[in-house]
Design a protein around this motif. Structure first.
Motif, mmCIF file in Angstrom:
data_model
loop_
_atom_site.group_PDB
_atom_site.id
_atom_site.type_symbol
_atom_site.label_atom_id
_atom_site.label_comp_id
_atom_site.label_asym_id
_atom_site.label_seq_id
_atom_site.Cartn_x
_atom_site.Cartn_y
_atom_site.Cartn_z
ATOM 1 N N GLU A 187 -5.060 28.877 0.612
ATOM 2 C CA GLU A 187 -6.515 28.970 0.758
ATOM 3 C C GLU A 187 -6.947 29.441 2.138
ATOM 4 O OE1 GLU A 187 -8.197 25.254 -0.391
ATOM 5 O OE2 GLU A 187 -7.510 25.412 -2.474
ATOM 6 N N GLY A 188 -5.994 29.562 3.069
ATOM 7 C CA GLY A 188 -6.355 29.999 4.409
ATOM 8 C C GLY A 188 -7.132 28.962 5.196
ATOM 9 N N THR A 189 -6.853 27.685 4.936
ATOM 10 C CA THR A 189 -7.552 26.596 5.618
ATOM 11 C C THR A 189 -6.581 25.788 6.472
ATOM 12 O OG1 THR A 189 -7.225 25.112 3.739
ATOM 13 C CG2 THR A 189 -9.255 26.406 3.769
ATOM 14 N N ASP A 190 -7.109 24.891 7.284
ATOM 15 C CA ASP A 190 -6.258 24.006 8.077
ATOM 16 C C ASP A 190 -5.568 22.992 7.168
ATOM 17 O OD1 ASP A 190 -7.075 25.224 10.408
ATOM 18 O OD2 ASP A 190 -8.676 23.765 10.799
ATOM 19 N N THR A 191 -4.353 22.645 7.544
ATOM 20 C CA THR A 191 -3.622 21.631 6.791
ATOM 21 C C THR A 191 -4.166 20.248 7.096
ATOM 22 O OG1 THR A 191 -1.605 22.959 6.862
ATOM 23 C CG2 THR A 191 -1.350 20.619 6.363
ATOM 24 N N VAL A 192 -4.399 19.482 6.062
ATOM 25 C CA VAL A 192 -4.848 18.100 6.245
ATOM 26 C C VAL A 192 -3.647 17.253 6.676
ATOM 27 C CG1 VAL A 192 -5.779 16.072 5.084
ATOM 28 C CG2 VAL A 192 -6.709 18.339 4.572
ATOM 29 N N PRO A 193 -3.747 16.520 7.793
ATOM 30 C CA PRO A 193 -2.617 15.719 8.262
ATOM 31 C C PRO A 193 -2.267 14.590 7.299
ATOM 32 C CG PRO A 193 -4.290 15.967 9.985
ATOM 33 C CD PRO A 193 -4.900 16.444 8.704
ATOM 34 N N VAL A 194 -0.993 14.235 7.273
ATOM 35 C CA VAL A 194 -0.489 13.116 6.463
ATOM 36 C C VAL A 194 0.227 12.156 7.399
ATOM 37 C CG1 VAL A 194 0.991 12.409 4.550
ATOM 38 C CG2 VAL A 194 -0.190 14.628 4.478
ATOM 39 N N ARG A 195 -0.106 10.891 7.323
ATOM 40 C CA ARG A 195 0.508 9.889 8.190
ATOM 41 C C ARG A 195 0.804 8.625 7.400
ATOM 42 N NH1 ARG A 195 -4.116 10.253 12.877
ATOM 43 N NH2 ARG A 195 -3.604 12.330 13.682
ATOM 44 N N VAL A 196 1.731 7.844 7.918
ATOM 45 C CA VAL A 196 1.943 6.498 7.388
ATOM 46 C C VAL A 196 0.888 5.587 8.011
ATOM 47 C CG1 VAL A 196 3.510 4.525 7.300
ATOM 48 C CG2 VAL A 196 4.399 6.844 7.028
ATOM 49 N N ALA A 197 0.188 4.847 7.180
ATOM 50 C CA ALA A 197 -0.848 3.950 7.684
ATOM 51 C C ALA A 197 -0.225 2.814 8.474
ATOM 52 C CB ALA A 197 -1.657 3.383 6.521
ATOM 53 N N PRO A 198 -0.848 2.421 9.581
ATOM 54 C CA PRO A 198 -0.386 1.223 10.284
ATOM 55 C C PRO A 198 -0.655 -0.010 9.434
ATOM 56 C CG PRO A 198 -2.456 1.986 11.213
ATOM 57 C CD PRO A 198 -2.026 3.026 10.211
ATOM 58 N N GLY A 199 0.014 -1.085 9.749
ATOM 59 C CA GLY A 199 -0.214 -2.333 9.026
ATOM 60 C C GLY A 199 1.013 -2.859 8.332
ATOM 61 N N GLY A 200 1.904 -1.942 7.938
ATOM 62 C CA GLY A 200 3.133 -2.382 7.294
ATOM 63 C C GLY A 200 2.867 -3.178 6.029
ATOM 64 N N ALA A 201 3.724 -4.155 5.771
ATOM 65 C CA ALA A 201 3.684 -4.911 4.521
ATOM 66 C C ALA A 201 2.442 -5.779 4.389
ATOM 67 C CB ALA A 201 4.937 -5.772 4.400
ATOM 68 N N ARG A 202 1.794 -6.106 5.486
ATOM 69 C CA ARG A 202 0.630 -6.989 5.392
ATOM 70 C C ARG A 202 -0.699 -6.259 5.597
ATOM 71 N NH1 ARG A 202 1.880 -10.350 10.967
ATOM 72 N NH2 ARG A 202 0.886 -8.900 12.426
ATOM 73 N N GLY A 203 -0.670 -4.911 5.544
ATOM 74 C CA GLY A 203 -1.892 -4.145 5.764
ATOM 75 C C GLY A 203 -3.003 -4.477 4.788
ATOM 76 N N VAL A 204 -2.666 -4.685 3.506
ATOM 77 C CA VAL A 204 -3.693 -5.006 2.511
ATOM 78 C C VAL A 204 -4.277 -6.391 2.784
ATOM 79 C CG1 VAL A 204 -4.142 -5.442 0.065
ATOM 80 C CG2 VAL A 204 -2.735 -3.483 0.747
ATOM 81 N N ALA A 205 -3.416 -7.360 3.114
ATOM 82 C CA ALA A 205 -3.904 -8.708 3.406
ATOM 83 C C ALA A 205 -4.816 -8.714 4.633
ATOM 84 C CB ALA A 205 -2.725 -9.663 3.618
ATOM 85 N N GLU A 206 -4.452 -7.950 5.662
ATOM 86 C CA GLU A 206 -5.314 -7.854 6.839
ATOM 87 C C GLU A 206 -6.656 -7.231 6.469
ATOM 88 O OE1 GLU A 206 -3.635 -6.481 10.555
ATOM 89 O OE2 GLU A 206 -1.631 -6.677 9.726
ATOM 90 N N GLY A 207 -6.611 -6.203 5.642
ATOM 91 C CA GLY A 207 -7.854 -5.596 5.188
ATOM 92 C C GLY A 207 -8.701 -6.564 4.389
ATOM 93 N N ALA A 208 -8.046 -7.432 3.611
ATOM 94 C CA ALA A 208 -8.793 -8.438 2.840
ATOM 95 C C ALA A 208 -9.538 -9.388 3.766
ATOM 96 C CB ALA A 208 -7.838 -9.213 1.937
ATOM 97 N N ALA A 209 -8.917 -9.767 4.878
ATOM 98 C CA ALA A 209 -9.630 -10.605 5.848
ATOM 99 C C ALA A 209 -10.833 -9.870 6.415
ATOM 100 C CB ALA A 209 -8.683 -11.026 6.967
ATOM 101 N N ARG A 210 -10.707 -8.557 6.583
ATOM 102 C CA ARG A 210 -11.833 -7.757 7.105
ATOM 103 C C ARG A 210 -13.012 -7.744 6.142
ATOM 104 N NH1 ARG A 210 -11.207 -5.884 12.556
ATOM 105 N NH2 ARG A 210 -9.067 -5.153 12.843
ATOM 106 N N LEU A 211 -12.774 -8.017 4.860
ATOM 107 C CA LEU A 211 -13.895 -8.104 3.917
ATOM 108 C C LEU A 211 -14.892 -9.157 4.366
ATOM 109 C CD1 LEU A 211 -11.895 -7.923 0.564
ATOM 110 C CD2 LEU A 211 -13.406 -6.139 1.474
ATOM 111 N N LEU A 212 -14.401 -10.213 5.009
ATOM 112 C CA LEU A 212 -15.283 -11.247 5.564
ATOM 113 C C LEU A 212 -15.744 -10.900 6.960
ATOM 114 C CD1 LEU A 212 -16.068 -14.026 4.194
ATOM 115 C CD2 LEU A 212 -14.082 -12.933 3.164
ATOM 116 N N LEU A 213 -14.849 -10.319 7.755
ATOM 117 C CA LEU A 213 -15.146 -10.100 9.182
ATOM 118 C C LEU A 213 -15.996 -8.866 9.444
ATOM 119 C CD1 LEU A 213 -11.606 -10.881 10.660
ATOM 120 C CD2 LEU A 213 -13.597 -12.394 10.626
ATOM 121 N N ALA A 214 -15.734 -7.779 8.741
ATOM 122 C CA ALA A 214 -16.398 -6.506 9.062
ATOM 123 C C ALA A 214 -17.928 -6.569 8.998
ATOM 124 C CB ALA A 214 -15.870 -5.393 8.144
#
Length: 437
Positions: free
Chosen positions: A402-429
């Protein structure tokens, strides 16, 4: 500042996390502007921030900032962090957040494992528990088991909590805290998980999809284009040993701001807003978090906020059909990205699984024009380089065509507990004006 998904939970057992003392004031922060100030204190970290800087960053008058910070200090949420030299006149006193002034529990209910974390106001994990779970064991058994783990977590730490955020596979109704036909576990359809767990524990409960919770944690932690994941202010999503992952693939970050850009002050009558209208600063980047574990889903962030859709249906990424005569998926369709990915992983063809995930990611990029793709989940964690390389290659090929910039791909920080940390943010954010999309 209201929560969309919570209950007063008047009934329930006596829990060490009853809302008492200064922490109770957090659930009733009195203004949007107060939340903005509190968020800037959070992202400033231990270094702190001066009242003048707070006024400049929020658009509030110095008098309004003084009024808000005095209230936050009186509530035990802010404290002095020393002095900083100024360009003229006397040194400026800087303020910081008091992280230990409040805590929230994040609960990740996966299909076969429960992870519970206790986070302070800064999002730092101060305690953690992980036990096997059978999501198909029945609602009563799962709720009771989850409640016991929460009680043990809080009891060991000896703190009060604002509530419990619960993240699990969808589909579900975030606003009502009710589950739908969870993929592979249709017996959960219609179960009021929020009310059941809140009634058992006696504290507010928020329920969301695992992918949305993780995406919220990443947005609030600051991992969008323009920042290295987990390294910016307010980041706090290490992998358990204090390190964050930043494997990436792509042709550089695309133009745009980041999910940490701040809303400006509102004129809330007497708190001295100098302009702005509560609108997020322009140029905030969009990203997708793709979670491949026991299932596959996506969390979408636009303008710094999680996009859930009107019925919490956004992000059902794993059930897009890309092969009409493909293998049967637990959802009832054939050829879903989830079924193809998991089948490939199951027979050891990880590179193939990565290309399949890349095909789905390319569809998402083409549809939503996002700036960044983040990968997470236990399957990705076991083969990080392969998935970043494979997904990145598919996106790079799409960009070349398409002649566009490549969208970067990364491993998300947080490891095995990233979802649980995000769940706590449901209250904190929401306390920091960052909760709702």
């Amino acid at each position: 500042m209201a929560y969309v998904n919570r209950t007063s939970a008047e009934s329930g057992a006596s829990l060490p996390g009853r809302l008492e003392g200064a922490g109770a004031n957090l659930l009733a922060l009195r203004s949007h502007n107060g939340a903005l100030v509190l968020d800037l204190l959070r992202t400033a970290g231990t270094r702190g921030i001066s009242r003048l800087e707070l006024a400049e960053r929020t658009g509030l008058t110095p008098q309004a900032v003084s009024k808000i910070t005095a209230r936050l200090r009186a509530d035990g949420l802010a404290a002095e962090a020393g002095q900083r030299a100024s360009t003229g006149g006397k040194p400026r006193t800087v303020l910081r957040l008091v992280p230990e002034a409040g805590h929230a529990v994040g609960l990740h209910l996966d299909r076969d494992e429960l992870t519970a974390v206790l986070c302070d106001l800064a999002g730092t994990v101060v305690a953690e528990r992980r036990v096997p779970l059978g999501l198909g064991a029945g609602a009563g058994a799962v709720v009771e088991g989850a409640a016991r783990e929460v009680e043990a977590l809080i009891g060991e730490a000896g703190v009060s909590v604002l509530g419990v955020g619960v993240a699990l596979p969808g589909p579900l109704d975030h606003a009502r805290g009710v589950l739908h036909r969870v993929t592979g576990f249709p017996e959960w359809d219609g179960f009021p998980l929020r009310d059941a767990l809140a009634g058992r524990l006696g504290v507010p409960v928020v329920v969301d999809k695992d992918t949305n919770a993780a995406a919220l944690g990443l947005a609030v932690g600051g991992c969008a284009p323009g920042r290295e994941p987990g390294l910016g202010p307010g980041a706090g999503f290490g992998d358990g040993d204090g390190h964050s992952h930043s494997h990436s693939h792509g042709a550089g970050d695309r133009a745009g701001g980041h999910a940490g850009d701040r809303p400006r002050a509102r004129d809330d009558g007497g708190e001295g807003g100098r302009g702005g209208g509560g609108v997020h600063a322009g140029g905030e980047a969009a990203f997708a978090y793709l979670h491949l574990g026991t299932g596959l889903g996506a969390g979408l962030v636009f303008g710094g906020a999680v996009h859930r859709g009107a019925r919490t249906g956004a992000g059902e990424f794993g059930h897009q059909v890309i092969q009409l005569d493909g293998p049967l998926c637990d959802c009832g369709n054939r050829g879903c990205v989830e079924a193809l990915c998991l089948a490939a992983v199951g027979r050891g063809a990880v590179d193939e699984a990565a290309r399949v995930l890349g095909a789905g990611a390319a569809n998402l990029v083409g549809l939503l024009d996002i700036d960044l793709v983040l990968l997470g989940g236990r399957t990705v964690a076991a083969h990080q380089e392969a998935f970043v390389r494979g997904v990145g290659a598919v996106l790079a090929e799409r960009a070349r065509r398409e002649g566009t910039d490549t969208v970067p791909v990364r491993v998300a920080p947080g490891g095995a507990r990233g979802v649980a940390e995000g769940a706590a943010r449901l209250l904190l954010a929401p306390l920091f004006g960052r909760g709702e999309g």
